[in-house]
Every structure is written in structure tokens, then in C-alpha cells.
Design a protein around this motif. Sequence first.
Motif, short mmCIF file in Angstrom:
data_model
loop_
_atom_site.label_atom_id
_atom_site.label_comp_id
_atom_site.label_asym_id
_atom_site.label_seq_id
_atom_site.Cartn_x
_atom_site.Cartn_y
_atom_site.Cartn_z
N CYS A 89 4.23 1.37 -7.20
CA CYS A 89 3.24 2.09 -6.41
C CYS A 89 3.85 3.35 -5.81
O CYS A 89 4.99 3.35 -5.37
CB CYS A 89 2.72 1.17 -5.30
SG CYS A 89 1.52 1.95 -4.24
N CYS A 109 -2.57 -1.96 -5.93
CA CYS A 109 -1.35 -2.45 -5.26
C CYS A 109 -1.75 -3.46 -4.19
O CYS A 109 -2.67 -3.22 -3.40
CB CYS A 109 -0.61 -1.26 -4.65
SG CYS A 109 0.88 -1.78 -3.79
N HIS A 112 -1.09 -2.16 0.26
CA HIS A 112 -2.07 -1.42 1.08
C HIS A 112 -3.26 -0.95 0.24
O HIS A 112 -3.97 -0.04 0.61
CB HIS A 112 -1.41 -0.21 1.75
CG HIS A 112 -0.10 -0.51 2.40
ND1 HIS A 112 1.10 -0.39 1.73
CD2 HIS A 112 0.21 -0.97 3.64
CE1 HIS A 112 2.10 -0.76 2.53
NE2 HIS A 112 1.58 -1.13 3.69
#
Length: 427
Positions: A89, A109, A112
Motif C-alpha cells: 500500500c 488495504c 485504512h
Amino acid sequence: MSTHEYRLIATSKSPEDLVQHDRVDVSLYNDPALFEAELEKIFYRTWVWVAHESEVRNSGDFKTATIGRRPVIVVRDKKNNINVLENRCRHRGATVCEKHKGNATGFTCPYHSWSYGLDGKLRALPYPDGYEGILEKSELPLTSLRVESYAGMVFASYNDEIEPLEDFLGGARHWMDLFMKQGAGYPIKTQGEHKFSFKGNWKIQLENTTDGYHFPIVHKSFMSSVDEETSEMLSFMTDEQAVTHSLGNGHSVMVMVPEHVDLDHDDGTEQLQERFAHVTEELSKTMPADQVRRIVRSLHGAGFNLNLFPNIAMSMSFFRVLRPVSVTETEIRHVALGMDGGPEIANRERMRIHEHFQGPFGFGSPDDAEAWDRVQRGSYAGVDAPILVNRGLNREITAENGDKVSHATDEGGMRGAYDMWKRMMSQ
Ligand code: FES
Ligand SMILES: [Fe+2]
């Protein structure tokens, strides 16, 4: 001298000191600093195999893979392009996919929830107000690698300057084409895999694929577990047509069953094996005799092991993929192959052959892995004694196309691989 002191000395040696044409320094198996250098100079510079096209057939199909120790995702996007994206990410670095394979519309991801498209573009992130004016989504796609394919084999590279894949493969392309003929007119597809690790350096495995010398010794129990026809087929030790070619760029091929090198070529004299009588009988109900012969003669795969530097072997009827985990640990995947759209009974038979040698309870791979573990353990003794790869130098010839050719039990394939190692490590 302690092992630690020795390592410091070994790493001060140049690649030319470490690898001579007929021998290599034992530190190539156990020096952590050399391992780190190999990741940088080999795995992150050259073409590394990541997938077979049948594994990512449709839009959204993906598999995860690893180049060196970097995780990547191989995915087919909506425009039908195969992308190889770093599995990392762009926010704070978590992997965005942990599945081995599947189908997805994108990758989100878990940390978050930044979400990426199949082409790697950052599509959305939650609570965007904290990024207003400081983050441009178009600047943060998953990192893409260079991707090229040949004969359905997909390779990726971190090196933007690298030569085209076809040039890198060179003389190996001819053998890749021959290998795919085991589809007997059907495209090749993968049909599952066995994964295992051994406690040894990746090059111990790399050497093994074109090491015909160990076959009758290490695989004695395998040979005693098969029928007479199969055992005869694999008794290439004194067969003059069983040869190894060093193909350049570290690639090599070892012919074990000369009459199965080109499976399209059938002079009709070969008896179909008795063990496949049930397959022959079943197929004969619906297929012409020549097509039945083509399929049954292909059940053991191509008559050779093709080793492509640095991480993939196309070995008779399967792929052997290696992943360097650490200087003393290597992961292996044995990928079974079948005929895409071909008769079920033949694909099942291919699976049984695969399990019999490569499976966790098979008669082949567990014995290989034991030998590889022992090479690693032995490497800590006798640090001044080199690893010898000189077998057959007395009878090696150079063919018109430049291939170095010697008997299948010789070590020409290893010499070719170590020449490439030296070339790449000297850059
Ligand atoms: S690390 Fe991926 S969204 Fe934060
Ligand atoms: Fe073996």
C-alpha cells in the motif's frame, strides 16, 4: 576460524574469485552478505517468472507472488493486460492482498482502506478531508513492474533498462515451445501445486534441475516404485542421446527421454505404456488413434527439464518455482500441469504422476529435499574446499548454435548458471 570471520573474508572476494568455470566457493551457499547482493544484482535486475497465463485467465483474476523478497500481485485488468504490481500500500506499506489466488474487482488495504484498481490506480480513500491539497491520488498507484510473456509464461522485472524478454530467453525459447507440445493440441493449464521449503540456499535447488547425475542415486526408491516401462524410460545414464545443453544467460536443458523431446513427432514404433491402458481404452471410444497416441505419449510430459535462470524450471510435466527466503532457506512450488479443455481422465492421470514424484508423500521430492538440506549442512565444514561442477568437461562440445553440449549426467547446466551468476554479480 569461526564461521563469522570466514564470512567477512568471503564477502571481500570478488565474483571472479568466487566462481571459476569448474568450481565455486562454498560461501555461495551460506554467506548472508552474498545473499543480499544476489537480491539486488540478480532478482531485482533480471526477468523473474511470476505466473502462467492460465492462472490469470479472466479480467480480475490474480495471484500473489514474490520477486526476491518483494511481494507482488499478478493481475489481469479490464483491458486484458496482465499487470504485476507491488503488493504494498502506498499509505503506510501494508500488503493489500494476502490470498494466493482469486478474482477481484480491485484491492483494498485492510489498514485504512485505501483502495486500488486492477491496474494499480489509487481509486479512493476514506475521510479525504485530511488530505485536501496535500495528496494527489494519481501520484500514488501501486508500483508497476515491467511485464512480458513468452509461450504463456509471464515474467516481470524491476529493471526498466532490461533487454526484451525474448532476447533474455534466447535459445531457451525453442525448448519452451517444445515443452508446451505436451498439451497434445490443447493449451497448457496449471492444475494445483505443492509448496514446501528446505533449509538450504536457492542455488542448491537451481543446480538440481539439470543434475542428471543424482537421478539414479537419490531417486532409487522412486525408480523401484514405478513399473518397468517407466523405469526403462528414465534410465538415461548410459543413453548417448541424453544430453545437457547450456543455452546461454544461465539457462540449460537436460534431455532425459530423447524420443519425447518433440512430442509432435511420432514414428509409431513406441508402445503406449501398459500403466496407461485404462486411459488409452477410454479415449479410444471417442477419439481417433493418432490423437489418443498423442495424449498418452504426453502424459509424462516433455522428455526434458528446462531450467530458466534464476527461478523457474519447466521440468518434464510440471513447473518448479523457487523463491529465495533467506541465505539458508528456499521455498519451492511444484505446479502440476494439464490440458486445458482436454479429457478429464488424462488430466487426472497427470495429477497421479505428479503426486507420485512431487507430492508431499511422493517418492521423488522428499528425497531431493533431504539431499539439499545435507549440502547446506555440509557447507559449514571445509570452507576452503570448493564445490565442484566439473563433471563432463572432458567431453563437452560447442554446438553450431553456441550451446555447450555434454551428457545429461554432466554439470554443464550448472556451469552455465554460475557463469551467469558471475556476470550479474560483477555488474
Ligand atoms: S497502510 Fe494501507 S491504507 Fe494505511
Ligand atoms: Fe531429483
